[in-house]
Each structure stands twice: as C-alpha cells, then as structure tokens.
Design a protein around this motif. Structure first.
Motif, PDB file in Angstrom:
ATOM      1  N   SER A   1      45.351  46.618  38.088  1.00 17.82           N
ATOM      2  CA  SER A   1      45.471  48.055  38.338  1.00 17.82           C
ATOM      3  C   SER A   1      46.896  48.570  38.193  1.00 17.82           C
ATOM      4  N   LEU A   2      47.889  47.802  38.620  1.00 17.57           N
ATOM      5  CA  LEU A   2      49.267  48.286  38.545  1.00 17.57           C
ATOM      6  C   LEU A   2      49.708  48.456  37.095  1.00 17.57           C
ATOM      7  N   ALA A   3      49.407  47.477  36.260  1.00 16.19           N
ATOM      8  CA  ALA A   3      49.783  47.565  34.845  1.00 16.19           C
ATOM      9  C   ALA A   3      49.078  48.737  34.167  1.00 16.19           C
ATOM     10  N   ILE A   4      47.791  48.902  34.467  1.00 16.19           N
ATOM     11  CA  ILE A   4      47.040  50.014  33.874  1.00 16.19           C
ATOM     12  C   ILE A   4      47.593  51.345  34.361  1.00 16.19           C
TER      13      ILE A   4
ATOM     14  N   LEU B   1      40.485  53.778  38.766  1.00 12.57           N
ATOM     15  CA  LEU B   1      41.345  53.871  37.582  1.00 12.57           C
ATOM     16  C   LEU B   1      40.730  54.782  36.521  1.00 12.57           C
ATOM     17  N   ILE B   2      39.419  54.662  36.326  1.00  8.63           N
ATOM     18  CA  ILE B   2      38.743  55.514  35.348  1.00  8.63           C
ATOM     19  C   ILE B   2      38.845  56.977  35.763  1.00  8.63           C
TER      20      ILE B   2
ATOM     21  N   LEU C   1      33.731  44.307  33.832  1.00  8.13           N
ATOM     22  CA  LEU C   1      34.813  45.044  33.176  1.00  8.13           C
ATOM     23  C   LEU C   1      35.620  45.843  34.190  1.00  8.13           C
ATOM     24  N   LEU C   2      34.909  46.483  35.115  1.00  9.34           N
ATOM     25  CA  LEU C   2      35.599  47.239  36.159  1.00  9.34           C
ATOM     26  C   LEU C   2      36.450  46.321  37.020  1.00  9.34           C
ATOM     27  N   GLY C   3      35.911  45.134  37.337  1.00 11.78           N
ATOM     28  CA  GLY C   3      36.660  44.164  38.131  1.00 11.78           C
ATOM     29  C   GLY C   3      37.913  43.689  37.422  1.00 11.78           C
ATOM     30  N   THR C   4      37.795  43.461  36.100  1.00  5.42           N
ATOM     31  CA  THR C   4      38.967  43.037  35.325  1.00  5.42           C
ATOM     32  C   THR C   4      40.042  44.117  35.359  1.00  5.42           C
TER      33      THR C   4
END
Length: 337
Positions: free
Chosen positions: A235-238, A33-34, A227-230
């Motif tokens: 992932s879809l919302a982000i 995601l990042i 934080l990465l796990g959260t």
C-alpha cells in the motif's frame, strides 16, 4: 499485516514465530487504495479543468474523500494492535515508522515545489506516523478508555478551537480557527479518533477470536481477493506512485484533448464558493468570496496567488484579507437575519 505469536508448546524453542497474514485485512487496504485512486483521478480532472472547479472538494466527493482517509487511518490503528498485542516489537515498529515518515517528508518536499501555495505539510501519512507513535500509549489501556479517548478526539475540534493554534507550528494539531490551505490536510484532531477506533476494534476482534494468529482463517480462493490483498501488502508504494502516474496521464490527455479554459477570475470565484459552501451557508460564502476576490484584485495579489508564487498559507497579506472578509461577510449575514 503479518501477525506474530509465541510458541507455547516450545516447538520452536519458545521464540516468536511469524503467522500468516490476515488476507481480509490486506484486501481491505486494497479496496481503500482503489477508492483513493478514483478520488485522486477526479481531483486531477478538477485541477486540469475537465470538470467544474471545486468538484473534488465539495458534496459527495468530499464525503467520499473523508471516508477513504478514515478507512486508511482505522486500518492503521487496527494493525498496530495486531502487530504489538503481546509486547511492543520495537525493531519492526521503528522500521515501519521510519518508512512512513520518510514517505511523508517526500510528499511534503515534492508538493512544496509543485504546489507552493497549497503543499501538503500534514497529510494522511504524516497523521498515520504521528498516530502510530502516540497510539503506543493506548496499547495496554482498557477498551472503554480507548473508546472514550476516540470520542474526545472527535469532539475536540468542536469545542477547543483557539487562535493559539493558528500559528504554523501548531496547525498539525487541528484546533486552529483558520483552515490552512493544503491539498491534503489530515490533522491529529479529529482524525486520531479514527485511529483509536481501529485500535479498539482490533482489541475486540482479538477477544472474540483469540487464536487468530495460530489458526488463521483459511484463505479465500478468489482472484479478486488475491489481487486486492497483493495491493494491500504494498500500500505505501502504491500510495506514493499512483498519483504521479494519474497526473501524468491526465496531463497527456490535455495535449490531445485540451479542456475548455474558464476565465481565472470566474474560476477562482466558483472554486471559492464551492469549497466554502461545503460547511457554511450560501449567503456567507457568496459575500466572503466576492470580498476576497475584490481585495486580491485591488491589491494586485490575484495573479501571484493564482500561479502559486504567493503562498496563501504563510503570506500575511492573504491572512489579513481572509480575516477582514470573514468579518464583513459575518456582519452582512447578521444584518440579513
């Protein structure tokens, strides 16, 4: 990804009980995601004119984008096996499939109104939804068969392209001879190969560490991993929200520090040469882009294409110009050789 396991000792009545999430898998999604946000921010800077036209679609950035897409698709295949390794859990599958499909349709509709000439008709979410459905057919196949199918998916675009797949209804397959214009085009082939690789890797992972869901690896006590796990768990919302936020931020920047505006004609030529040059030799690209630009200006189509009122993906006039200029550029390259 929440894995599940049956209760062999009967402590829970022999029912299927939830196991802990694999923290490293969520963290891997978070890292993807990042990387995706970094690439999309670069794309936004390109779109608004802060960097050279075509930067985000060429060179190292193009490779970076493909690696990001591949990582999401690979992880989706990996997770499909984890979630349904004992039996297909139909209710969770259809819920997840419905969410991804709805999100994909939302992106298609939104981009159609924002970028009518290059809207996303089959992007990464569309691919993951389709691959998840087709992937069910591979869940019980031998690992070697899955790997062979992955190799075939990667090879197919190199050997099976045909004009038959140029019609809009079949562009999602990925075997068309003409590349469609889209801000995010992730066709079934070859990308289903990455999904199958994820499935095969997950099968090998389970063979190596069968009791993973019963006695999961202890969580890593790291704030960053957490934080990465959260982020990975959402992932879809982000994915849906991060790009509108980034575009809004860059747009606000244009109000404070406007970018230097290039001449639209020169901007088109630079973008065309940059995008073409990623996969083709410079001589062909220069001839092709000069040809298309001249024809667009001659036929008074340039302004409509530039402002999005003409859809390059569906307009027959644009397709005819592209085909004619491709023929002329190829003929010119042959004569030079």
């Amino acid at each position: 990804m929440t894995t599940t396991t049956t209760d062999p000792a009967g402590l829970h009545g022999g029912t299927t009980i939830p196991a802990k999430r694999l923290q490293w898998l969520d963290a891997a999604r978070g890292m993807a995601l990042i990387a995706m946000a970094v690439y999309h921010f670069t794309w936004d800077l390109d779109y608004f004119g802060y960097i050279a036209p075509g930067t985000a679609a060429t060179g190292g950035w193009k490779i970076f984008a493909r690696l990001i897409a591949g990582s999401f698709i690979f992880l989706a295949g990996f997770s499909l096996v984890l979630g349904h390794r004992s039996e297909i859990r139909w209710r969770p599958f259809w819920i997840r499939f419905g969410r991804i499909t709805a999100a994909a349709l939302l992106i298609t509709v939104a981009t159609y109104f924002i970028f009518p000439g290059s809207f996303i008709f089959f992007g990464i979410l569309h691919l993951i939804a389709a691959a998840s459905l087709i992937g069910l057919l591979f869940l019980r196949l031998p690992i070697l068969a899955i790997l062979l199918a992955a190799a075939a998916a990667f090879a197919a675009p190199h050997y099976l392209r045909s004009a038959v797949f140029d019609q809009p209804a079949l562009l999602w397959v990925g075997l068309s001879q003409t590349m469609p214009r889209s801000n995010d085009y992730v066709p079934l082939l070859p990308w289903f190969g990455a999904f199958l690789l994820g499935m095969a890797t997950s099968r090998l992972f389970l063979l190596r560490k069968a009791p993973v869901s019963i006695t999961p690896r202890p969580a890593v006590n790291s704030r960053w991993i957490s934080l990465l796990g959260t982020a990975g768990r959402h992932s879809l919302a982000i994915y849906l929200l991060h790009q509108p936020v980034l575009i809004a931020l860059v747009y606000l920047l244009t109000l404070v520090v406007p970018p230097e505006r290039l001449d639209p004609v020169e901007s088109y030529r630079q973008s065309c040469v940059a995008a073409c040059g990623a996969d083709t030799d410079a001589a062909f690209c220069s001839a092709f882009c000069d040809c298309t630009l001249g024809r667009l200006l001659q036929d008074e189509l340039f302004n409509g294409l530039n402002d999005g009122t003409i859809n390059a993906g569906t307009d027959a006039r644009i397709a005819a110009i592209s085909q004619q200029c491709t023929t002329e550029a190829l003929a010119g390259s042959s004569l030079k050789e």
